[in-house]
Design an enzyme around this catalytic site. Structure first.
Site, short mmCIF file in Angstrom:
data_model
loop_
_atom_site.label_atom_id
_atom_site.label_comp_id
_atom_site.label_asym_id
_atom_site.label_seq_id
_atom_site.Cartn_x
_atom_site.Cartn_y
_atom_site.Cartn_z
N TYR A 1 -10.81 11.64 -1.59
CA TYR A 1 -10.36 10.29 -1.92
C TYR A 1 -9.46 9.74 -0.80
O TYR A 1 -9.64 8.61 -0.33
CB TYR A 1 -9.59 10.27 -3.26
CG TYR A 1 -8.79 9.00 -3.44
CD1 TYR A 1 -9.42 7.79 -3.70
CD2 TYR A 1 -7.40 9.00 -3.31
CE1 TYR A 1 -8.69 6.61 -3.82
CE2 TYR A 1 -6.66 7.83 -3.44
CZ TYR A 1 -7.30 6.64 -3.69
OH TYR A 1 -6.58 5.48 -3.79
N SER B 1 -3.39 3.31 0.44
CA SER B 1 -2.56 4.19 -0.39
C SER B 1 -1.67 5.04 0.48
O SER B 1 -2.05 5.41 1.61
CB SER B 1 -3.51 5.09 -1.19
OG SER B 1 -2.79 6.14 -1.80
N LYS C 1 -9.82 6.41 1.90
CA LYS C 1 -8.85 5.34 2.19
C LYS C 1 -8.57 5.28 3.69
O LYS C 1 -8.50 4.19 4.28
CB LYS C 1 -7.54 5.59 1.41
CG LYS C 1 -7.67 5.34 -0.08
CD LYS C 1 -7.78 3.85 -0.40
CE LYS C 1 -8.70 3.57 -1.55
NZ LYS C 1 -8.85 2.17 -1.89
P1 NAD Z 1 -8.84 0.98 -11.19
O1 NAD Z 1 -9.88 2.04 -11.28
O2 NAD Z 1 -8.12 0.59 -12.41
O3 NAD Z 1 -9.48 -0.33 -10.52
C1 NAD Z 1 -10.56 -0.28 -9.62
C2 NAD Z 1 -11.63 -1.24 -10.13
O4 NAD Z 1 -12.73 -1.25 -9.23
C3 NAD Z 1 -12.17 -0.84 -11.50
O5 NAD Z 1 -12.08 -1.97 -12.35
C4 NAD Z 1 -13.61 -0.44 -11.23
O6 NAD Z 1 -14.44 -0.74 -12.32
C5 NAD Z 1 -13.93 -1.24 -9.98
N1 NAD Z 1 -14.97 -0.69 -9.11
C6 NAD Z 1 -15.04 0.57 -8.60
N2 NAD Z 1 -16.12 0.68 -7.82
C7 NAD Z 1 -16.74 -0.53 -7.82
C8 NAD Z 1 -17.91 -1.04 -7.20
N3 NAD Z 1 -18.70 -0.29 -6.43
N4 NAD Z 1 -18.24 -2.32 -7.42
C9 NAD Z 1 -17.48 -3.10 -8.21
N5 NAD Z 1 -16.37 -2.67 -8.83
C10 NAD Z 1 -16.01 -1.39 -8.64
O7 NAD Z 1 -7.82 1.43 -10.04
P2 NAD Z 1 -6.42 0.82 -9.63
O8 NAD Z 1 -5.39 1.81 -9.96
O9 NAD Z 1 -6.29 -0.56 -10.11
O10 NAD Z 1 -6.59 0.83 -8.07
C11 NAD Z 1 -7.01 -0.30 -7.34
C12 NAD Z 1 -7.09 0.05 -5.88
O11 NAD Z 1 -5.82 0.52 -5.44
C13 NAD Z 1 -8.08 1.16 -5.53
O12 NAD Z 1 -8.69 0.83 -4.31
C14 NAD Z 1 -7.21 2.38 -5.39
O13 NAD Z 1 -7.78 3.31 -4.50
C15 NAD Z 1 -5.95 1.77 -4.80
N6 NAD Z 1 -4.73 2.55 -5.07
C16 NAD Z 1 -4.41 2.89 -6.37
C17 NAD Z 1 -3.26 3.64 -6.61
C18 NAD Z 1 -2.91 4.07 -8.01
O14 NAD Z 1 -2.16 5.05 -8.15
N7 NAD Z 1 -3.37 3.41 -9.05
C19 NAD Z 1 -2.43 4.02 -5.55
C20 NAD Z 1 -2.77 3.65 -4.27
C21 NAD Z 1 -3.94 2.91 -4.04
C1 WQD Z 2 3.35 12.51 -9.16
C2 WQD Z 2 4.25 13.74 -9.24
C3 WQD Z 2 3.01 15.80 -9.20
C4 WQD Z 2 0.97 15.07 -13.03
C5 WQD Z 2 -1.54 10.17 -6.64
C6 WQD Z 2 -2.59 10.12 -5.58
C7 WQD Z 2 -2.30 9.00 -4.63
C8 WQD Z 2 -2.09 7.67 -5.36
C9 WQD Z 2 -1.12 7.81 -6.48
C10 WQD Z 2 -4.14 6.48 -5.36
C11 WQD Z 2 3.82 14.87 -8.31
C12 WQD Z 2 3.68 15.62 -10.54
C13 WQD Z 2 1.74 14.98 -11.89
C14 WQD Z 2 1.29 16.03 -14.02
C15 WQD Z 2 3.16 16.72 -12.67
N1 WQD Z 2 -3.31 7.20 -5.95
N2 WQD Z 2 2.82 15.79 -11.71
N3 WQD Z 2 2.39 16.83 -13.80
O1 WQD Z 2 0.06 12.87 -6.54
O2 WQD Z 2 1.97 11.32 -5.88
O3 WQD Z 2 -0.29 10.42 -6.03
O4 WQD Z 2 -1.50 8.91 -7.31
O5 WQD Z 2 -4.16 6.15 -4.20
O6 WQD Z 2 -3.38 8.95 -3.79
O7 WQD Z 2 -2.61 11.35 -4.88
O8 WQD Z 2 0.84 11.00 -8.10
O9 WQD Z 2 1.18 10.82 -10.53
O10 WQD Z 2 -0.45 12.53 -9.67
O11 WQD Z 2 1.99 12.89 -9.29
O12 WQD Z 2 4.14 17.47 -12.52
O13 WQD Z 2 0.62 16.18 -15.05
O14 WQD Z 2 4.12 14.29 -10.56
O15 WQD Z 2 3.06 17.14 -8.76
O16 WQD Z 2 5.00 15.50 -7.88
P1 WQD Z 2 0.68 11.53 -6.58
P2 WQD Z 2 0.82 11.79 -9.47
#
Ligand code: NAD
Ligand code: WQD
Length: 354
Positions: free
Chosen positions: A162, A138, A166
């Protein structure tokens, strides 16, 4: 045929990536404990990809293009059985807890799930000679960046547990690859994934009150919440609100297919930013969503959220040059598809028959 093991494949990004993998001819084994997802997502992946296999009778799991195992990565025995049952060619590892706020309240649960899950997975890979892994990292590992756009070489620093999971998890496959020159690892650092599959069949289904901007905006647009709280309008950005690099989840899914092809041809470890390279402010996102849904979206300005950066967007040069990957969708399509998903699934997968 060798299969791709997709951990967390029932989740938001995982389900879209399963679709992209199947569309590209891969056969997949999904492992998910459904702690933050629904098996309906995978049933809908089958619908999108036209898979009507009778997995119970005529088709054995080994011959199925999409097999699902409800399994926790922390259950080493169950995981070992899956590795023993299939010929796994490569792994895409999505499974993790991902809510920033919750990670502050329950840091140990986050360290246990995300780190131990990754260790168990790499252990099974080592035991079964599986040498390739794509890891979901991430842009959170960049914390509050010194400058934008952010390149992969920028200093890594995190602002919450979190993010640290990562950061630490990146090191596990990295060292796994260092221990055997035949292994290959792609660390994909996603920026802000939003949107949904254009069919409206799969999308993001957060449990409880969403932390992220887009799912919250969608619920306001749908009349479920009265207004969006904008976290600060005093940032040094043109309109004072935070700027992020939002990326369509379908583009992100395609990035995994490109990464899989890349690690097939290269060994060692490489980190890639997956972002569009364009930044949009919170106000611009609200405007784009108003356009998509055709209704006003009320908001109020509140305090800054601790740990938030003023702006963050990707330098995606490496992904373009080495993966041959570039995002296709713009912000209007992201909002259009997210709104389509919201309208067709006002309560997500809950109460849906399929
Ligand atoms: P999500 O929660 O929708 O998907 C994660 C999945 O992993 C879920 O289906 C959950 O049930 C499963 N899971 C969690 N722990 C588990 C375990 N111990 N064993 C088996 N399954 C398990 O999240 P997402 O948004 O699809 O994110 C997927 C990946 O991408 C994650 O690693 C997250 O950290 C990373 N990521 C997400 C974002 C985002 O904003 N969505 C941004 C950057 C990175
Ligand atoms: C986006 C912008 C907030 C909510 C997060 C995680 C990051 C990654 C993606 C997993 C920012 C603003 C938000 C609200 C707002 N996830 N905001 N009102 O913080 O960039 O990233 O999700 O890896 O690790 O930190 O995303 O969608 O929370 O925020 O004003 O109710 O929206 O301040 O500027 P962020 P976000």
């Amino acid at each position: 045929m060798h299969k791709i093991l997709v951990t967390g494949g029932a989740g938001f990004i995982g389900s879209h990536t399963c679709t992209a993998l199947l569309e590209n001819g891969y056969e997949i084994v999904v492992v998910d404990n459904l702690s933050n997802s629904s098996r309906k997502a995978l049933e809908r992946v089958r619908i999108i990809c036209g898979i009507n296999e009778d997995t119970g009778a005529s088709t054995s799991p080994a011959n199925s293009r999409l097999v699902f195992h409800e399994c926790d990565l922390l259950d080493q025995e169950a995981l070992a059985q899956i590795f023993a049952q299939y010929e796994i060619e490569a792994v895409i590892h999505f499974a993790a807890f991902k809510a920033v706020g919750e990670s502050v309240e329950k840091p140990l649960a986050y360290y246990r799930n995300n780190l131990q899950g990754t260790i168990n997975l790499c252990e099974q890979m080592a035991k079964h000679g599986v040498k390739k892994i794509v890891f979901s990292s991430s842009a959170t590992v960049y914390g509050v960046p010194d400058s934008v756009p952010i390149a992969e070489t920028a200093p890594l620093r995190c602002t919450n547990p979190y993010g640290w999971t990562k950061f630490m998890c990146e090191q596990i496959p990295r060292d796994f690859a260092n221990a055997d020159i035949a292994r290959s690892v792609a660390l994909l650092r996603y920026f802000n994934p939003i949107g949904a599959h254009p069919s409206g069949l799969i999308g993001e289904d957060p449990r409880g009150i969403p932390n992220n901007l887009l799912p919250y905006v969608l619920r306001v647009a749908a009349g479920q919440y009265p207004q969006v709280n904008i976290y600060g309008q005093d940032y040094p950005t043109p309109d004072g609100t935070g700027i992020r690099d939002y990326i369509h989840v379908v583009d992100l899914a395609a990035g995994h297919v490109s990464a899989l092809k890349y690690i097939d041809r290269h060994t060692g470890t490489e980190a890639f930013n997956l972002g569009t390279g364009n930044g949009y402010s919170v106000l611009e996102i609200i405007q784009a969503m108003e356009k998509a849904c055709g209704c006003p979206i009320p908001y109020q300005i509140t305090e800054r959220r601790p740990g938030d950066a003023a702006e963050g967007y990707a330098d995606n040069t490496l992904a373009r040059l080495k993966l041959g990957w570039i995002a296709q969708y713009g912000i209007d399509e992201m909002c259009r598809d997210a709104w389509n998903w919201q309208q067709k699934n006002p309560r997500g997968y809950e109460n849906a028959s399929v």
